[in-house]
Enzyme design. Sequence first.
Site, PDB file in Angstrom:
ATOM      1  N   TYR A  12       0.815  -1.215   0.000  1.00 22.07           N
ATOM      2  CA  TYR A  12       0.000   0.000   0.000  1.00 22.07           C
ATOM      3  C   TYR A  12       0.852   1.270   0.000  1.00 22.07           C
ATOM      4  O   TYR A  12       0.559   2.227   0.722  1.00 22.07           O
ATOM      5  CB  TYR A  12      -0.964   0.015   1.200  1.00 22.07           C
ATOM      6  CG  TYR A  12      -1.786  -1.239   1.328  1.00 22.07           C
ATOM      7  CD1 TYR A  12      -2.704  -1.592   0.347  1.00 22.07           C
ATOM      8  CD2 TYR A  12      -1.638  -2.089   2.423  1.00 22.07           C
ATOM      9  CE1 TYR A  12      -3.447  -2.756   0.452  1.00 22.07           C
ATOM     10  CE2 TYR A  12      -2.381  -3.254   2.531  1.00 22.07           C
ATOM     11  CZ  TYR A  12      -3.289  -3.577   1.542  1.00 22.07           C
ATOM     12  OH  TYR A  12      -4.019  -4.729   1.645  1.00 22.07           O
ATOM     13  N   TYR A 140     -14.161  -5.788   3.791  1.00 18.10           N
ATOM     14  CA  TYR A 140     -12.849  -6.038   3.190  1.00 18.10           C
ATOM     15  C   TYR A 140     -12.580  -7.539   3.267  1.00 18.10           C
ATOM     16  O   TYR A 140     -12.676  -8.137   4.335  1.00 18.10           O
ATOM     17  CB  TYR A 140     -11.738  -5.276   3.912  1.00 18.10           C
ATOM     18  CG  TYR A 140     -10.365  -5.633   3.383  1.00 18.10           C
ATOM     19  CD1 TYR A 140      -9.868  -5.048   2.218  1.00 18.10           C
ATOM     20  CD2 TYR A 140      -9.586  -6.595   4.022  1.00 18.10           C
ATOM     21  CE1 TYR A 140      -8.629  -5.403   1.718  1.00 18.10           C
ATOM     22  CE2 TYR A 140      -8.343  -6.957   3.520  1.00 18.10           C
ATOM     23  CZ  TYR A 140      -7.870  -6.361   2.368  1.00 18.10           C
ATOM     24  OH  TYR A 140      -6.653  -6.719   1.858  1.00 18.10           O
ATOM     25  N   ASP A 241     -16.321 -14.494   6.718  1.00 16.09           N
ATOM     26  CA  ASP A 241     -14.885 -14.227   6.653  1.00 16.09           C
ATOM     27  C   ASP A 241     -14.406 -13.943   8.075  1.00 16.09           C
ATOM     28  O   ASP A 241     -14.595 -12.844   8.595  1.00 16.09           O
ATOM     29  CB  ASP A 241     -14.639 -13.042   5.718  1.00 16.09           C
ATOM     30  CG  ASP A 241     -13.168 -12.673   5.611  1.00 16.09           C
ATOM     31  OD1 ASP A 241     -12.366 -13.167   6.421  1.00 16.09           O
ATOM     32  OD2 ASP A 241     -12.827 -11.859   4.730  1.00 16.09           O
ATOM     33  N   LYS A 270      -4.640 -15.362   9.223  1.00 16.93           N
ATOM     34  CA  LYS A 270      -3.925 -14.460  10.117  1.00 16.93           C
ATOM     35  C   LYS A 270      -3.355 -15.149  11.352  1.00 16.93           C
ATOM     36  O   LYS A 270      -2.224 -15.608  11.357  1.00 16.93           O
ATOM     37  CB  LYS A 270      -4.812 -13.273  10.488  1.00 16.93           C
ATOM     38  CG  LYS A 270      -4.986 -12.272   9.353  1.00 16.93           C
ATOM     39  CD  LYS A 270      -5.532 -10.960   9.824  1.00 16.93           C
ATOM     40  CE  LYS A 270      -5.747  -9.974   8.685  1.00 16.93           C
ATOM     41  NZ  LYS A 270      -4.497  -9.523   8.057  1.00 16.93           N
TER      42      LYS A 270
END
Length: 419
Positions: A12, A140, A241, A270
Amino acid sequence: MEFDRYHIWHPYTSVTKPIPVFPVVSAEGVRIKLADGSELVDGMASWWSAIHGYNRKELNEALQDQISSMSHVMFGGLTHKPAIDLCRKLVEIAPEPLQTVFLADSGSVSVEVSIKMAIQYWRSKGDERRKRLLTVRNGYHGDTIGAMAVCDPVNGMHGLFSGILLEHVFVDAPQCRFSDDWDEKYIEELAEALKEHHRDLVGIIMEPVVQGAGGMRFYSPAYIKRVRELCNEYGILLIFDEIATGFGRTGKMFACEHADICPDIMTVGKALTGGNMTLAATICTEEVSHTISDNGVFMHGPTFMGNPLACRVACASLDILATGEWKSQVARIEQGLKDGLNPCVGMSAVADVRVLGAIGVVELKEPVDMQVIQPRFVEEGIWVRPFGKLVYVMPPYIMNDDDLAFLCKGIRKIVAELS
């Protein structure tokens, strides 16, 4: 560092207008040590994954033991104990009736897998009309093409790619805060969209209770309970998610447990390996896996699927969680974040302060200047990585009260400067 500046593209960021980066030489517990000898109390848990802290003995030993036998072997046509043990543990802790595990390389890939599962499920049932998903804005789900298509198309990170992504059905993000009393008005738009589009939909995908990188928004568990009921009513699949929320982050093992419901497909990642290696999984019901499998094979197979090193350290991470200590750790962090961040309420730069489990958010009225604010956090001895208007933390569960207070003090000081 000179080479880094001119040749390495960080996430990013712009190569020609880079933001500051800080060289790390080691990490221990909740501290990151920089090359200049300074140490930072880590509020990010390496993008929410290092829940047990760094250099954890049990995780290191699992990696060292596994690498002595094999670091990798292909999963196509072969299997091994670390993968079998991991999938058994995931099935044991996942909400029923999730029974079938597909191992993936990363969170984004696990979302891609979940979407492909939903589409192939309906194709296997002979229904080729269904091609789209329904989801909520401010979501997201990752940076790969399929995942981007179900992220917020307007306020998300991927507006640049509009026109080339699949077009799904979007409704407004849930407007009910986590502790709000339930009112049916909160679900009306989604219910209307389902009524209109359900024959074209393979399912609904959303982040349960917490919207992560799309805004760090917390909403009522009653919302996802109603979504589950509507999916049952219309006979479509529900995908959760849980990549950011899974493994205790919200105070429950999985965020959907706040509503005591289960999706048809769930993605995790994660924190799965305690932040040691990249690994994710897509877990589904036997209804999904058997419907697909009775009519062919599932068309996905990452090269490093089921990597033994990653699976072994994931087993060790889940063993730590199995002690149950994470529950008191997360509850203590939640209280510490409330005590430490609530003084930001009323500061002129602040729009909102919210805490849920081991997640603390200070939402500002204006976006931060990363060129300025990132070095300031480092000067205060803390590692916080804001984005947009959000200054947020998801610390490792092992963080003690003193380090947590130090982390919050640094945030308060810098937010006060912005005010």
